[in-house]
Enzyme design. Structure first.
Site, PDB file in Angstrom:
ATOM      1  N   SER A 146      40.892  42.689  41.120  1.00 15.81           N
ATOM      2  CA  SER A 146      41.492  42.532  42.632  1.00 15.81           C
ATOM      3  C   SER A 146      43.098  42.913  42.814  1.00 15.81           C
ATOM      4  O   SER A 146      43.617  42.587  41.591  1.00 15.81           O
ATOM      5  CB  SER A 146      41.437  41.046  43.185  1.00 15.81           C
ATOM      6  N   TYR A 159      42.015  32.283  42.191  1.00 14.14           N
ATOM      7  CA  TYR A 159      41.061  33.657  42.177  1.00 14.14           C
ATOM      8  C   TYR A 159      41.916  34.556  41.414  1.00 14.14           C
ATOM      9  O   TYR A 159      41.400  35.547  40.579  1.00 14.14           O
ATOM     10  CB  TYR A 159      40.871  33.984  43.658  1.00 14.14           C
TER      11      TYR A 159
END
Length: 254
Positions: A146, A159
């Site tokens: 990500s 995350y």
């Protein structure tokens, strides 16, 4: 070699990015579809692949369980045997499955932190640990990372940590598997128009305009934008690329 004589295995196949990757890779491989909770959408995806002339089979594992790594391969073997393809090599493994729980460090619960790291970090690590012998020499591993690993979003701190670990795994495993001709790379998307962002992005022109304005290419990413990058890394054209994190954000936050 017949394009259906090798298997591309995709975790989280029923999700927005996962299903786009499946559709793209099914042009060149028999696809093995792992799903967690979205059986219905994964079954619909399998039907679409088969109606388009491809081949697919699916299997289930709950990646939030500590023993997900061994359960994953047991479920895969059962499904592959049932589909009579257990003898085919796995030439592509794409770790797509992941979850995101929002919350700044003082607000995110310990349970949400642990669950994210189990699904996003420990599960792919264990899948690879127990699956290295199943990957064919000259194969491809692609991990979905990500852009939050290098663009700070305080409410995605856990995350981001889980995906940064995937970047480190990618870099290190590429070195280890190089002698076998296996490449290991990661793709780091930004905001993508999928159901995971449905609560704030879909049917919200202002949000879409804002996200698009952050990208040099001026729009919100679609799942197919990410799937094509994965397909490139899974192809022979990317044979000399390994240990890399390909940032696929349309130039967000340049």
């Amino acid at each position: 070699m017949d394009k259906r004589s090798t298997i591309a295995l995709i975790t989280g196949a029923g999700g927005g990015i996962g299903s786009a990757i499946v559709r793209r890779l099914s042009r060149d491989h028999l696809v093995a579809l792992h799903y967690g909770a979205d059986l219905e959408s994964t079954q619909a995806l399998q039907r679409d692949i088969e109606q388009s002339g491809g081949q697919a089979f699916l299997f289930h594992t709950d990646l939030s369980r500590p023993d997900a790594g061994t359960e994953f391969w047991a479920a895969y073997e059962h499904a592959a045997n049932a589909a009579q393809v257990a003898d085919l090599p796995i030439s592509v493994l794409v770790n797509t499955a992941g979850i995101a729980r929002r919350g700044e460090i003082e607000h995110l619960s310990d349970e949400d932190f642990d669950r994210q790291h189990q699904v996003n970090t420990r599960a792919p690590y264990m899948i690879l640990k127990h699956g290295l012998g199943r990957l064919s020499d000259g194969g491809r591993v692609v991990n979905i990372s990500s852009s939050v690993t290098h663009i700070a979003y305080p409410d995605l701190v856990a995350y981001a940590m889980s995906k940064a670990a995937i970047d480190a795994l990618t870099h290190t495993l590429a070195q280890q598997l190089g002698p076998r001709g296996i490449t290991v790379n990661a793709v780091a998307p930004g905001v993508v128009d999928t159901n995971i962002n449905a609560d704030w992005l879909k049917n919200n022109p202002e949000a879409q305009q804002y996200v698009g304005s952050q990208a040099a290419l001026g729009r919100v990413a679609q799942p197919e934008d990410i799937a094509d990058v994965v397909a490139f890394l899974a192809s022979d054209s990317a044979r000399w690329i390994t240990g890399q994190v390909i940032v696929a954000t349309g130039g967000a936050h340049l």
